[in-house]
Write a protein that holds these residues in place. Structure first.
Motif, PDB file in Angstrom:
ATOM      1  N   ARG A  69       0.860  -1.180   0.000  1.00 49.78           N
ATOM      2  CA  ARG A  69       0.000   0.000   0.000  1.00 49.78           C
ATOM      3  C   ARG A  69       0.895   1.228   0.000  1.00 49.78           C
ATOM      4  NH1 ARG A  69      -4.330   1.540   4.801  1.00 49.78           N
ATOM      5  NH2 ARG A  69      -5.055   3.485   3.866  1.00 49.78           N
ATOM      6  N   GLY A  70       0.460   2.265  -0.663  1.00 47.09           N
ATOM      7  CA  GLY A  70       1.245   3.491  -0.713  1.00 47.09           C
ATOM      8  C   GLY A  70       1.262   4.206   0.626  1.00 47.09           C
ATOM      9  N   GLY A  71       2.272   5.047   0.805  1.00 41.13           N
ATOM     10  CA  GLY A  71       2.384   5.829   2.033  1.00 41.13           C
ATOM     11  C   GLY A  71       3.747   6.476   2.132  1.00 41.13           C
ATOM     12  N   LYS A  72       4.096   6.884   3.336  1.00 41.85           N
ATOM     13  CA  LYS A  72       5.380   7.541   3.590  1.00 41.85           C
ATOM     14  C   LYS A  72       6.268   6.604   4.401  1.00 41.85           C
ATOM     15  CE  LYS A  72       5.629  11.957   4.166  1.00 41.85           C
ATOM     16  NZ  LYS A  72       6.331  12.332   2.962  1.00 41.85           N
ATOM     17  N   ASN A  94      15.852  -6.618  10.403  1.00 41.79           N
ATOM     18  CA  ASN A  94      15.896  -5.515   9.445  1.00 41.79           C
ATOM     19  C   ASN A  94      14.475  -5.263   8.980  1.00 41.79           C
ATOM     20  OD1 ASN A  94      18.670  -5.195   9.549  1.00 41.79           O
ATOM     21  ND2 ASN A  94      19.047  -6.523   7.803  1.00 41.79           N
ATOM     22  N   ARG A  95      14.114  -3.980   8.819  1.00 41.04           N
ATOM     23  CA  ARG A  95      12.720  -3.681   8.495  1.00 41.04           C
ATOM     24  C   ARG A  95      12.554  -2.322   7.830  1.00 41.04           C
ATOM     25  NH1 ARG A  95      13.575  -3.646  13.637  1.00 41.04           N
ATOM     26  NH2 ARG A  95      13.503  -1.709  14.814  1.00 41.04           N
ATOM     27  N   ILE A  96      11.402  -2.211   7.180  1.00 51.23           N
ATOM     28  CA  ILE A  96      10.925  -0.941   6.640  1.00 51.23           C
ATOM     29  C   ILE A  96       9.528  -0.746   7.195  1.00 51.23           C
ATOM     30  CG2 ILE A  96      10.196   0.298   4.547  1.00 51.23           C
ATOM     31  CD1 ILE A  96      12.343  -1.338   3.033  1.00 51.23           C
ATOM     32  N   VAL A  97       9.217   0.466   7.658  1.00 44.58           N
ATOM     33  CA  VAL A  97       7.883   0.795   8.150  1.00 44.58           C
ATOM     34  C   VAL A  97       7.329   1.922   7.293  1.00 44.58           C
ATOM     35  CG1 VAL A  97       6.504   1.572  10.123  1.00 44.58           C
ATOM     36  CG2 VAL A  97       8.498   0.098  10.506  1.00 44.58           C
ATOM     37  N   ILE A  98       6.076   1.740   6.837  1.00 44.41           N
ATOM     38  CA  ILE A  98       5.407   2.726   5.992  1.00 44.41           C
ATOM     39  C   ILE A  98       4.137   3.196   6.690  1.00 44.41           C
ATOM     40  CG2 ILE A  98       4.227   3.099   3.782  1.00 44.41           C
ATOM     41  CD1 ILE A  98       6.211   1.096   2.551  1.00 44.41           C
ATOM     42  N   LEU A  99       3.964   4.514   6.775  1.00 45.63           N
ATOM     43  CA  LEU A  99       2.778   5.143   7.355  1.00 45.63           C
ATOM     44  C   LEU A  99       1.763   5.391   6.250  1.00 45.63           C
ATOM     45  CD1 LEU A  99       1.278   6.649   9.691  1.00 45.63           C
ATOM     46  CD2 LEU A  99       2.589   8.677   9.021  1.00 45.63           C
ATOM     47  N   HIS A 100       0.528   4.925   6.446  1.00 42.20           N
ATOM     48  CA  HIS A 100      -0.547   5.122   5.466  1.00 42.20           C
ATOM     49  C   HIS A 100      -1.369   6.356   5.820  1.00 42.20           C
ATOM     50  CE1 HIS A 100      -0.093   0.538   5.559  1.00 42.20           C
ATOM     51  NE2 HIS A 100       0.607   0.995   4.541  1.00 42.20           N
ATOM     52  N   GLU A 122      10.521   9.320   2.225  1.00 39.98           N
ATOM     53  CA  GLU A 122      10.095   9.106   0.837  1.00 39.98           C
ATOM     54  C   GLU A 122       8.644   8.646   0.792  1.00 39.98           C
ATOM     55  OE1 GLU A 122      12.457   6.714  -1.856  1.00 39.98           O
ATOM     56  OE2 GLU A 122      14.269   7.211  -0.719  1.00 39.98           O
ATOM     57  N   ASP A 123       7.929   9.134  -0.225  1.00 42.80           N
ATOM     58  CA  ASP A 123       6.596   8.619  -0.517  1.00 42.80           C
ATOM     59  C   ASP A 123       6.741   7.434  -1.455  1.00 42.80           C
ATOM     60  OD1 ASP A 123       5.082  10.519   0.965  1.00 42.80           O
ATOM     61  OD2 ASP A 123       5.381  11.990  -0.631  1.00 42.80           O
ATOM     62  N   VAL A 124       5.981   6.378  -1.193  1.00 44.08           N
ATOM     63  CA  VAL A 124       6.007   5.193  -2.053  1.00 44.08           C
ATOM     64  C   VAL A 124       4.594   4.886  -2.529  1.00 44.08           C
ATOM     65  CG1 VAL A 124       8.080   4.189  -1.015  1.00 44.08           C
ATOM     66  CG2 VAL A 124       5.838   3.579  -0.107  1.00 44.08           C
ATOM     67  N   ALA A 125       4.499   4.264  -3.689  1.00 41.04           N
ATOM     68  CA  ALA A 125       3.216   3.874  -4.271  1.00 41.04           C
ATOM     69  C   ALA A 125       2.998   2.384  -4.091  1.00 41.04           C
ATOM     70  CB  ALA A 125       3.200   4.225  -5.759  1.00 41.04           C
TER      71      ALA A 125
END
Length: 184
Positions: A69-72, A94-100, A122-125
């Motif tokens: 899902r897209g987010g920051k 190791n991880r990546i966390v994205i805020l929706h 960064e914003d991701v789609a």
């Protein structure tokens, strides 16, 4: 005699007022299109998903991980190379966390050392490459651990059961342990 003043400041990411009842988003599989993968540990799994709506996708080391899902991007950690079978090794995840945009967060865990192609801010789609799978932290083999959650004001998490678009169904589904799914 002087005065003394002390205070502590802390923050939590996301919207603590978001509720599971308002969460009805349909996610894409965090995999390449047309790729099939098995869920080898599902919601409330016995190895490490106790009381958590988390999913483990069986991936080989170095396979692409895409945003479901897209987010920051709010957090990236890919400096670890250690893993083991006990909870003590969770500090090496190791991880990546994205805020929706609804205040929920998605966590992509066990990425390989140096396995991120995104940076905080960064914003991701949806469907965008964010990193590469690995076998770091509390892990018994290469895979991707995925979960969506709401942070509570005290820093604890409320995990959310998530529906996905998959090739195997015309309607969104909750993924089940030991079943194979294909990304659209």
């Amino acid at each position: 005699m002087g005065t003394k003043f002390n205070y502590d400041v802390y923050f939590v990411l996301g919207d603590v007022n978001t509720t599971a009842a308002t969460h009805d988003f349909v996610y894409s599989l965090p995999l390449d299109k047309n790729k099939k993968h098995i869920i080898y540990q599902g919601y409330n799994g016995l190895f490490s998903h106790h009381k958590a709506f988390s999913l483990d996708f069986s991936l080989k080391d170095g396979e692409k991980v895409n945003a479901a899902r897209g987010g920051k991007v709010v957090s990236v950690l890919t400096a670890n190379s250690k893993n083991c079978l006990t909870k003590e090794c969770a500090k090496y995840n190791n991880r990546i966390v994205i805020l929706h945009d609804d205040g929920t967060l998605a966590e992509y865990v066990h990425l390989k050392y140096g396995g991120s192609v995104v940076k905080p801010g960064e914003d991701v789609a949806t469907g965008q490459l964010i990193g590469y799978s690995g076998n770091t932290g509390w892990s018994k083999g290469p895979h991707l651990h995925f979960s969506v959650y709401i942070n509570n004001i005290d820093g604890t998490r409320k995990y959310l059961k998530t529906k996905f678009k998959v090739a195997e169904s015309s309607t969104p589904v909750y993924l089940s342990e030991k079943h194979t799914y294909t990304n659209l």
